[in-house]
Design an enzyme around this catalytic site. Structure first.
Site, short mmCIF file in Angstrom:
data_model
loop_
_atom_site.label_atom_id
_atom_site.label_comp_id
_atom_site.label_asym_id
_atom_site.label_seq_id
_atom_site.Cartn_x
_atom_site.Cartn_y
_atom_site.Cartn_z
N HIS A 282 9.67 -0.28 8.22
CA HIS A 282 8.88 -1.50 8.53
C HIS A 282 8.89 -2.52 7.39
O HIS A 282 9.19 -3.69 7.58
CB HIS A 282 7.42 -1.11 8.80
CG HIS A 282 7.22 -0.22 9.97
ND1 HIS A 282 7.32 -0.64 11.27
CD2 HIS A 282 6.91 1.10 10.03
CE1 HIS A 282 7.07 0.37 12.09
NE2 HIS A 282 6.82 1.43 11.36
N ASP B 70 0.85 -1.20 0.00
CA ASP B 70 0.00 0.00 0.00
C ASP B 70 0.89 1.25 0.00
O ASP B 70 0.88 2.03 0.95
CB ASP B 70 -0.94 -0.01 1.24
CG ASP B 70 -0.20 -0.08 2.57
OD1 ASP B 70 0.96 -0.56 2.60
OD2 ASP B 70 -0.76 0.36 3.59
C1 BDR Z 1 2.88 -0.69 8.62
O1 BDR Z 1 1.80 0.24 8.49
C2 BDR Z 1 1.99 1.04 7.35
O2 BDR Z 1 1.70 2.36 7.62
C3 BDR Z 1 3.42 0.85 6.94
O3 BDR Z 1 3.57 0.98 5.54
C4 BDR Z 1 3.73 -0.55 7.39
O4 BDR Z 1 3.31 -1.49 6.43
C5 BDR Z 1 3.61 -0.40 9.93
O5 BDR Z 1 2.76 -0.57 11.01
CA CA Z 2 2.84 -0.83 4.13
#
Ligand code: BDR
Ligand code: CA
Length: 320
Positions: free
Chosen positions: A241, A10
């Site tokens: 992340h 995303d």
């Molecule tokens: C996850 O949430 C999204 O905002 C980031 O892209 C990542 O996949 C981290 O909690």
């Molecule tokens: Ca993400």
């Protein structure tokens, strides 16, 4: 060894960094990008996926659009204060030339996995609606994927959007519950690992220098994301992340893991929480072990992972 992967995403600033790795790493064969709402609306996610592949000189990589909303719950608005309204830090972006694959993300996943049984790794770094829909289309997918690696959840770390829930789980807990308990070989790379990692401005300067036009987008969007981390979390840098899911795939020795059984809370104040029962431990009721065992990351060598990300992206630019 080269890993054939499908990357479900995303994008999203940290997604964009991970996509850049997926596009350039010589040990990865990127079979396609599938998109979901989450950090942005799904149309924006698809636009960004097409753009990032184009900037890397990899417009040949198929992009298939997927979930626009959660399976059951009402959707929360996208977090524009974290990723920008355009998902890439609100920087000006070049025109996109390509178009998405006509198939849905779920159909694309099913077709791609079934074309190469036992070979494909699914890496998912957004809300899990596309993987849940793919399982609905073809439940036997569980026997034909090689493995599933998911950025999401939190075992002991606490949450990032509620006191107990990580964003990807919180955004669609019903999809997460189906995917995390489906019985396929699965590794959860959650906040227990990703919060140990900080991508610094020095790392990003090296990445920008190594990634050409794509590097400019990664660096510009990083600047916006870093402001959020500084203001709200008092961290100078940002947690990469989604790149951690690829780091786990290629450098598992940088992570500490345990086997156990997951339950995803789907309703109430704790929606999106991931409950982990360590394998082999007897609790008061057998129900904590009723779901298939998975692997969860409980810790990571944060500096090692962050340096790995920067080294990969600094060392391998897009083709001339
Ligand atoms: C996850 O949430 C999204 O905002 C980031 O892209 C990542 O996949 C981290 O909690
Ligand atoms: Ca993400």
């Amino acid at each position: 060894m080269r890993h054939p992967i499908l990357f479900d995403t995303d994008p999203g600033v940290d997604d964009a960094q991970a996509i850049a790795i997926a596009l350039c790493h010589p040990e990865l064969e990127l079979l396609g990008l599938t998109t979901t709402y989450g950090n942005v609306d799904v149309e924006v996610a698809t636009h960004n996926a097409l753009l990032l592949a184009q900037l890397a000189g990899r417009a040949d990589v198929p992009v298939a659009q997927g979930a626009a909303a959660p399976l059951v719950k009402t959707r929360h608005p996208p977090p524009a204060h974290i990723h920008g309204a355009n998902g890439l830090g609100d920087i000006a972006l070049p025109e996109v030339q390509g178009k998405a694959d006509p198939r849905s993300a779920a159909q694309f996943i099913v077709d791609t996995v079934n074309a190469r049984p036992g070979e494909v790794t699914l890496v998912a770094v957004g809300p899990l609606g596309n993987l849940a829909a793919a399982l609905q289309l073809d439940p036997s997918l569980t026997e034909r994927v090689k493995q599933v690696v998911i950025m999401g959840g939190s075992i002991r770390e606490g949450g990032n959007v509620t006191p107990v829930a990580e964003a990807n789980m919180f955004n669609d807990p019903h999809a997460a519950s189906r995917v995390l308990t489906a019985g396929w070989p699965l590794t959860l790379v959650g906040l227990d690992a990703t919060h140990r990692c900080v991508l610094t401005a020095e790392h990003m300067a090296r990445i920008a220098a190594g990634q050409g036009d794509l590097g400019q987008v990664l660096a510009g969007s990083y600047a916006f994301y870093r402001d959020f981390y500084r203001e709200f979390l008092d961290i100078d840098g940002c947690c990469p992340h989604d790149s951690c899911a690829l780091a786990w795939l290629l450098r598992p020795e940088l992570f500490t893991t345990a086997r156990g059984h997951l339950t995803v809370v789907t309703e109430g104040d704790a929606e999106g929480q991931t409950l982990f029962a360590p394998a082999g431990r007897a609790f008061i009721e057998p129900r904590w072990a009723r779901t298939p065992a998975i692997t969860a990351c409980l810790n990571a060598d944060g500096p090692g992972v962050s340096d790995w990300i920067a080294d990969v992206l600094a060392g391998a630019g897009p083709p001339a």
